[in-house]
Scaffold this active site. Structure first.
Site, PDB file in Angstrom:
ATOM      1  N   TYR A   1       0.868  -1.175   0.000  1.00 54.41           N
ATOM      2  CA  TYR A   1       0.000   0.000   0.000  1.00 54.41           C
ATOM      3  C   TYR A   1       0.906   1.227   0.000  1.00 54.41           C
ATOM      4  CZ  TYR A   1      -4.496  -2.300   0.807  1.00 54.41           C
ATOM      5  OH  TYR A   1      -5.642  -3.042   0.665  1.00 54.41           O
TER       6      TYR A   1
ATOM      7  N   HIS B   1      -4.175  -2.904  -7.858  1.00 53.08           N
ATOM      8  CA  HIS B   1      -5.436  -3.513  -7.431  1.00 53.08           C
ATOM      9  C   HIS B   1      -6.518  -2.465  -7.208  1.00 53.08           C
ATOM     10  CE1 HIS B   1      -8.172  -4.655  -4.098  1.00 53.08           C
ATOM     11  NE2 HIS B   1      -8.263  -5.767  -4.770  1.00 53.08           N
ATOM     12  N   HIS B   2      -6.178  -1.393  -6.511  1.00 53.91           N
ATOM     13  CA  HIS B   2      -7.138  -0.292  -6.378  1.00 53.91           C
ATOM     14  C   HIS B   2      -6.400   1.017  -6.096  1.00 53.91           C
ATOM     15  CE1 HIS B   2      -7.311  -1.080  -1.816  1.00 53.91           C
ATOM     16  NE2 HIS B   2      -7.034   0.204  -1.900  1.00 53.91           N
TER      17      HIS B   2
ATOM     18  N   HIS C   1      -2.865   0.437  -4.087  1.00 52.42           N
ATOM     19  CA  HIS C   1      -2.656  -0.927  -3.598  1.00 52.42           C
ATOM     20  C   HIS C   1      -2.065  -1.750  -4.744  1.00 52.42           C
ATOM     21  CE1 HIS C   1      -4.708  -4.912  -2.114  1.00 52.42           C
ATOM     22  NE2 HIS C   1      -3.395  -5.024  -2.217  1.00 52.42           N
TER      23      HIS C   1
ATOM     24  N   HIS D   1     -16.806  -3.533  -2.289  1.00 50.46           N
ATOM     25  CA  HIS D   1     -15.413  -3.986  -2.244  1.00 50.46           C
ATOM     26  C   HIS D   1     -15.202  -5.096  -1.224  1.00 50.46           C
ATOM     27  CE1 HIS D   1     -11.082  -3.803  -2.688  1.00 50.46           C
ATOM     28  NE2 HIS D   1     -10.945  -3.648  -1.378  1.00 50.46           N
TER      29      HIS D   1
ATOM     30  N   HIS E   1     -12.269  -8.763  -1.018  1.00 49.51           N
ATOM     31  CA  HIS E   1     -11.138  -9.384  -1.690  1.00 49.51           C
ATOM     32  C   HIS E   1     -11.552 -10.739  -2.268  1.00 49.51           C
ATOM     33  CE1 HIS E   1      -7.973  -6.653   0.468  1.00 49.51           C
ATOM     34  NE2 HIS E   1      -8.719  -6.012  -0.403  1.00 49.51           N
TER      35      HIS E   1
ATOM     36  N   MET F   1     -11.811  -7.803   3.218  1.00 52.89           N
ATOM     37  CA  MET F   1     -12.496  -6.545   3.519  1.00 52.89           C
ATOM     38  C   MET F   1     -13.987  -6.736   3.261  1.00 52.89           C
ATOM     39  SD  MET F   1     -10.003  -3.508   2.093  1.00 52.89           S
ATOM     40  CE  MET F   1      -8.385  -3.234   2.820  1.00 52.89           C
TER      41      MET F   1
END
Length: 618
Positions: free
Chosen positions: A209, A241-242, A309, A390, A392, A465
């Site tokens: 992150y 990833h985001h 991320h 959201h 995972h 998450m």
């Protein structure tokens, strides 16, 4: 002479019927489109009518063989539905509503619920145009919903209907996209501003992150950000990833440089009010014409935290990245300043999911009764217009449910077929109003059949998450409202000793995760008292408590009855189905029934005129 004339007329009618079968189709433009395979051989266009609950597909494939389009559940082809069609070498058309009995065996449905609108073949493409209801009464047909839809496309090199894995593809698509970008205004004075991390060396770790703090554009008067899109550098594999952009309170003392968002320096986790967000599979997003992110006034944030991320699953060394968010802003102001409210299960290890679970539910509660006190001013009713879901890799479904005065009011948003690889901001069909005092519940459904160890909440992709971001107006100062259960109570219900939260969390490692204990843990997490943590843009935090209310499932809508179709047991009552429109009652085969009514009447009149002439001659 009359007999010869009669023969010629009948021949023309037959030829017209065959021609009509090969070249059916409306001229209306289908607004949405997507390639369904990596080589761009299969191209899909589609559009839909929400009121009539009908969807139209045009499948264009680079082949002279059969083509097929349907829906599957994403984990197996067995039971998938597939509408297939093609043009034979003699020019005749075939078309059928089918389903997969096993991985490669097709069987025709007893109920034909797809309507052929056009089927053509030229030197390059076979193109099939058809419509179908969102929900038919045939149990072999998958519903078209506002959830993620796993579209199944297949084709052959000839007209033998047999599935080949090399020519069969599944792509997750949000089919019922409410707002098309072409329907939105694009201001002439648009200015572009990039928020990005420059030339960042991605660590070889599985998960990173990376955070940095950047100024927003300096403007002399109020502007509105009205659109954002990811700015990505494509490597050999997708590593981003985001990306999230958090607004910072103007009194914050912010660090410089790039560092781990949730590492040793807590300053890099400051700023928690999301203003825009992108996740894997998403594209650009433009706000509705009446809302925007305000910048340039004393009340607006001047700095943001950019969080990226990275998932470097193959631990590749020496990869540099320059990614971020591109923002579009304008001095042409919208009516409302928008905000984002983060809901769900507070992301830290008290969130646990047992291994080997076919299904496990987690809950995060939000109580809005303290919003006004924490906002420092009256909070107008929140008008929600969009959302982003959201989880995972273990996530299978999410929903956000609203309660008022102890009564379930509505499901705000949901996705029962969530796909980790398709996370995008979506518009609601109708704006939803949240009043002070309402409760909001987030439910996340997980599956961990492929895991042998506990999955804990956390930032890594292999952690979990449970988050829902609500896009709303008018903006207030509340950034997040998230819940978590009393882990001590949960440990005791599982027969484990614990005197504090840390012991309760560690006790989960001592549990033998049998099917019985998985269900017991799910029940305990739902029955435990929830702590609700509310945070403002200035990092003010307050706690309250509450209990998880029951969720009343939303009933499925009525199915569409087709001619000669099978119905499901729950649809056999008059309230369970509705009659099909007349246009759906005709077969899709290329026969005289596809001739325009005027042509049929003309042919029928001419035939009887000729017959009368012949009789008069006799």
């Amino acid at each position: 002479m009359a007999c010869d004339l009669l023969f010629r007329l009948l021949l023309l009618m037959v030829l017209a019927a065959t021609s009509q079968g090969n070249h059916l189709g409306p001229t209306s433009r289908l607004r949405y489109s997507r390639f369904l395979d990596p080589s761009n051989v299969i191209f899909l266009r589609w559009d839909f009518d929400l009121e009539a609950e009908m969807i139209t597909f045009e499948l264009q494939v680079r082949t002279a063989g059969w083509v097929g389009l349907g829906v599957t559940n994403g984990y197996t082809f067995v039971g998938a539905d597939l509408v297939v069609g093609g043009v034979l070498p003699d020019g005749n058309v075939y078309f059928s509503d089918q389903h997969l009995v096993d991985e490669d065996t097709l069987e025709e449905d007893g109920s034909q619920d797809a309507k052929l609108l056009g089927l053509t073949e030229d030197d390059v493409y076979t193109t099939m145009l058809f419509s179908r209801p969102f929900r038919s009464c045939d149990p072999h047909d998958k519903d078209i919903t506002s959830d993620t839809v796993r579209v199944l496309a297949a084709y052959g090199l000839d007209d033998m209907l047999k599935l080949d894995p090399e020519r069969t593809f599944v792509k997750s698509i949000f089919l019922l996209q409410i707002v098309h970008p072409d329907d939105l205004d694009v201001p002439e004075d648009t200015i572009i501003h990039d928020l990005e991390i420059t030339d960042f060396l991605i660590p070889e770790d599985d998960t990173t992150y990376a955070c940095t703090f950047l100024p927003l554009p300096i403007v002399s008067k109020k502007h509105h950000i009205y659109k954002f899109e990811p700015k990505l550098v494509y490597h050999n594999e997708t590593m981003v990833h985001h990306i999230l952009v958090y607004a910072c309170g103007n009194a914050s003392a912010l660090p410089t440089g790039i560092s781990d968002c949730y590492g040793a320096d807590p300053a890099f986790s400051l700023c928690s009010q999301v203003i825009v967000g992108w996740a894997v599979g998403g594209t650009s997003y433009q706000f509705p014409d009446d809302v925007g992110v305000s910048i340039g006034t004393p009340l607006d944030p001047q700095w943001i935290r950019l969080e990226i991320h990275y998932s470097n699953f193959h631990n590749l060394p020496g990869v540099h990245d320059t990614s971020g968010i591109r923002m579009y802003y304008t001095a042409h102001l919208r009516k409302y300043d928008m905000g984002v409210l983060q809901l769900g299960f507070l992301t830290f290890p008290i969130h646990f999911i047992p291994p080997g679970a076919e299904s496990f539910m987690s809950y995060g509660l939000c109580k809005t009764e303290k919003f006004e006190e924490m906002n420092g001013a009256p909070v107008p009713d929140i008008q929600v217009y969009g959302y982003l879901l959201h989880t995972h890799l273990a996530g299978r479904a999410l929903q956000a449910v609203q309660y008022r005065n102890g009564t379930q009011l509505r499901t705000i948003c949901k996705d029962d077929t969530y796909d980790f690889n398709l996370q995008e901001t979506r518009d609601l069909p109708h704006r939803v109003e949240i009043k002070p005092g309402d409760e909001l519940l987030i439910e996340c459904h997980y599956q961990t059949l492929d895991r042998d160890f506990l999955t804990f909440g956390g930032p890594s992709t292999i952690n979990e998450m449970c988050l829902v971001f609500l896009f709303y107006y008018p903006r207030n100062n509340i950034s997040s409202c998230m819940g978590y259960p009393d882990i001590i109570y949960v440990a005791h219900e599982l027969g484990e000793e614990a005197s504090d939260s840390m012991e309760g969390m560690m006790a989960m490692n001592n549990v033998e995760w049998t099917l019985e204990n998985i269900k017991k843990a799910e029940k305990a997490c739902k029955e435990a008292q929830q702590t609700v943590l509310i945070k403002t843009i200035d990092e003010v935090v307050e706690n309250t408590t509450g209990w998880i209310p029951e969720i009343i499932p939303t009933p499925r809508g009525p199915c569409l009855e087709s001619s000669g179709g099978k119905v499901e047991p729950q649809d056999e009552t008059p309230a369970g189905f509705r009659a099909a429109p007349m246009a759906l009652l005709a077969s899709g085969n290329a026969t005289l029934r596809h001739l325009p009514m005027a042509a049929l009447l003309f042919g029928q009149g001419a035939f009887f005129w000729l017959l009368a002439t012949l009789q008069a001659g006799i």
